[in-house]
Design a protein around this motif. Structure first.
Motif, PDB file in Angstrom:
ATOM      1  N   LEU A   1       0.822  -1.204   0.000  1.00 53.15           N
ATOM      2  CA  LEU A   1       0.000   0.000   0.000  1.00 53.15           C
ATOM      3  C   LEU A   1       0.861   1.261   0.000  1.00 53.15           C
ATOM      4  O   LEU A   1       1.891   1.332   0.676  1.00 53.15           O
ATOM      5  CB  LEU A   1      -0.920  -0.003   1.218  1.00 53.15           C
ATOM      6  CG  LEU A   1      -1.865  -1.202   1.313  1.00 53.15           C
ATOM      7  CD1 LEU A   1      -2.662  -1.163   2.613  1.00 53.15           C
ATOM      8  CD2 LEU A   1      -2.803  -1.252   0.106  1.00 53.15           C
ATOM      9  N   VAL A   2       0.405   2.263  -0.745  1.00 53.07           N
ATOM     10  CA  VAL A   2       1.086   3.551  -0.839  1.00 53.07           C
ATOM     11  C   VAL A   2       0.406   4.518   0.108  1.00 53.07           C
ATOM     12  O   VAL A   2      -0.782   4.845  -0.053  1.00 53.07           O
ATOM     13  CB  VAL A   2       1.052   4.094  -2.276  1.00 53.07           C
ATOM     14  CG1 VAL A   2       1.758   5.449  -2.350  1.00 53.07           C
ATOM     15  CG2 VAL A   2       1.694   3.096  -3.235  1.00 53.07           C
ATOM     16  N   VAL A   3       1.145   4.971   1.110  1.00 52.13           N
ATOM     17  CA  VAL A   3       0.641   5.944   2.086  1.00 52.13           C
ATOM     18  C   VAL A   3       1.137   7.318   1.660  1.00 52.13           C
ATOM     19  O   VAL A   3       2.344   7.548   1.553  1.00 52.13           O
ATOM     20  CB  VAL A   3       1.133   5.612   3.510  1.00 52.13           C
ATOM     21  CG1 VAL A   3       0.584   6.613   4.513  1.00 52.13           C
ATOM     22  CG2 VAL A   3       0.730   4.191   3.892  1.00 52.13           C
TER      23      VAL A   3
ATOM     24  N   GLN B   1      -3.332   9.310  -8.266  1.00 50.60           N
ATOM     25  CA  GLN B   1      -1.970   8.870  -8.556  1.00 50.60           C
ATOM     26  C   GLN B   1      -1.642   7.503  -7.963  1.00 50.60           C
ATOM     27  O   GLN B   1      -0.483   7.102  -7.945  1.00 50.60           O
ATOM     28  CB  GLN B   1      -0.979   9.910  -8.025  1.00 50.60           C
ATOM     29  CG  GLN B   1      -1.089  11.255  -8.723  1.00 50.60           C
ATOM     30  CD  GLN B   1      -0.138  12.270  -8.127  1.00 50.60           C
ATOM     31  OE1 GLN B   1       1.079  12.201  -8.336  1.00 50.60           O
ATOM     32  NE2 GLN B   1      -0.669  13.212  -7.382  1.00 50.60           N
ATOM     33  N   GLY B   2      -2.667   6.797  -7.508  1.00 54.12           N
ATOM     34  CA  GLY B   2      -2.440   5.455  -6.999  1.00 54.12           C
ATOM     35  C   GLY B   2      -2.241   5.368  -5.507  1.00 54.12           C
ATOM     36  O   GLY B   2      -1.869   4.305  -5.003  1.00 54.12           O
ATOM     37  N   GLY B   3      -2.494   6.456  -4.770  1.00 52.38           N
ATOM     38  CA  GLY B   3      -2.395   6.396  -3.316  1.00 52.38           C
ATOM     39  C   GLY B   3      -3.489   5.527  -2.725  1.00 52.38           C
ATOM     40  O   GLY B   3      -4.616   5.503  -3.229  1.00 52.38           O
TER      41      GLY B   3
ATOM     42  N   VAL C   1       5.918   5.904  -6.914  1.00 45.83           N
ATOM     43  CA  VAL C   1       5.964   4.654  -6.156  1.00 45.83           C
ATOM     44  C   VAL C   1       4.988   3.646  -6.751  1.00 45.83           C
ATOM     45  O   VAL C   1       5.310   2.457  -6.906  1.00 45.83           O
ATOM     46  CB  VAL C   1       5.656   4.903  -4.664  1.00 45.83           C
ATOM     47  CG1 VAL C   1       5.604   3.583  -3.907  1.00 45.83           C
ATOM     48  CG2 VAL C   1       6.711   5.817  -4.048  1.00 45.83           C
ATOM     49  N   SER C   2       3.788   4.092  -7.123  1.00 45.52           N
ATOM     50  CA  SER C   2       2.806   3.202  -7.743  1.00 45.52           C
ATOM     51  C   SER C   2       3.349   2.623  -9.048  1.00 45.52           C
ATOM     52  O   SER C   2       3.173   1.432  -9.336  1.00 45.52           O
ATOM     53  CB  SER C   2       1.502   3.954  -8.007  1.00 45.52           C
ATOM     54  OG  SER C   2       0.893   4.355  -6.805  1.00 45.52           O
ATOM     55  N   ALA C   3       4.018   3.469  -9.827  1.00 46.95           N
ATOM     56  CA  ALA C   3       4.595   2.994 -11.092  1.00 46.95           C
ATOM     57  C   ALA C   3       5.667   1.944 -10.842  1.00 46.95           C
ATOM     58  O   ALA C   3       5.760   0.944 -11.568  1.00 46.95           O
ATOM     59  CB  ALA C   3       5.169   4.172 -11.872  1.00 46.95           C
TER      60      ALA C   3
END
Length: 294
Positions: free
Chosen positions: A27-29, A53-55, A277-279
């Motif tokens: 998970l992206v925080v 942005q994928g957060g 980070v998501s990428a």
């Protein structure tokens, strides 16, 4: 099968976080939402931008007015954002609402400080990590409990015994995200069955720290606790996780920063750069079910 998160007695409360982890992978925080251009941190716009942005989880700062109203702001940045010397904690709610983020439209109220309720109620299906809120837990926890979805709120704090006691004694067992820097801190929170400890933010000032030992990390994961690697780059102070941060990820390459956190098996990565980070998670085959839209 969803991974067990926390103690079995709190499984229902922690189901939302466990489901999010199962659906999305690591998970992206997002630190204070995503603030770029005219979008200020800790605002509805910043949350929308971060989700786009994928957060996965928004880490937001809570502050209280002198008359007990809750807003989103990192106190201490008032001169930068508003050109005033007073802290928001010294102002009443009406005085806070009269402020305007200084680089935006100067009309009074055009770009105000967000109320906590505006964000929580505007995004009812999202999980929030609430930072800097421990000072107001005696009243804030009642506000959060009234929403009847305690699993949405990861409550962060340093290892302050007064805060730990208050959270342990509160009847609603909110998911707890302590910031720990020693193995003794870890044992303190994991050894207290009245704390619903679900995530550990591990602070390591060098690669020699115990928290960088792969065997120790495996042992922690076996105890049904999630691990958060903080990739933020602080203007002052020691590295948050042995220098594997946002700056080195951007200037040297993602494998030098975010990639190390992924290799070590961190379940959550906190960052100011959610899209990057998501990428990188997608490049590694770890990012699941993201369409690029909130």
């Amino acid at each position: 099968m969803a991974r067990t998160v926390g103690l079995a007695r709190y499984a229902e409360t922690n189901r939302m976080l466990a489901s999010l982890l199962e659906r999305r992978g690591p998970l992206v925080v997002v630190h204070r939402g995503s603030a770029k251009g005219s979008v200020a941190e800790n605002t509805v716009k910043a949350v929308r931008a971060a989700l786009a942005q994928g957060g996965d989880i928004m880490e937001l700062d809570v502050v209280a007015s002198t008359d007990g109203e809750f807003f989103l702001f990192h106190d201490g940045y008032e001169p930068l954002h508003f050109g005033v010397g007073q802290r928001l904690t010294e102002l009443a709610a009406a005085e806070i609402e009269a402020l305007n983020y200084r680089w935006c439209d100067a009309r009074p109220g055009a770009y105000p400080v967000e109320r906590l309720a505006a964000v929580l109620d505007g995004f009812p299906d999202e999980v929030f990590a609430l930072d800097r809120s421990w000072r107001w837990w005696p009243s804030l926890l009642d506000v959060l409990a009234a929403r009847q979805t305690p699993g949405r709120f990861l409550l962060k704090s340093f290892m302050d015994e007064t805060s730990l006691r208050h959270l342990a004694e509160y009847p609603v067992k909110f998911p707890f995200l302590p910031i720990v820097s020693t193995p003794e801190h870890v044992e303190r929170v994991l050894g207290d069955p009245e704390l619903n400890t679900v995530v550990l933010e591990l602070i390591a000032d060098s690669p020699e720290h115990t928290f960088c030992d792969d065997g120790y990390l495996r042992e922690l994961r076996s105890r049904n606790v999630l691990l958060l690697g903080n990739a933020l780059t602080l203007a002052s102070g020691p590295p948050l996780y042995a220098g594997h941060d946002d700056d080195i990820s951007i200037t040297v390459g993602p494998e030098a920063g975010w990639g190390v956190l992924m290799d070590k098996g961190f379940d959550l990565i906190q960052t100011d750069w959610p899209a990057l980070v998501s990428a990188h998670l997608r490049d590694r085959g770890l990012r699941q079910n993201w369409t690029g839209a909130p």
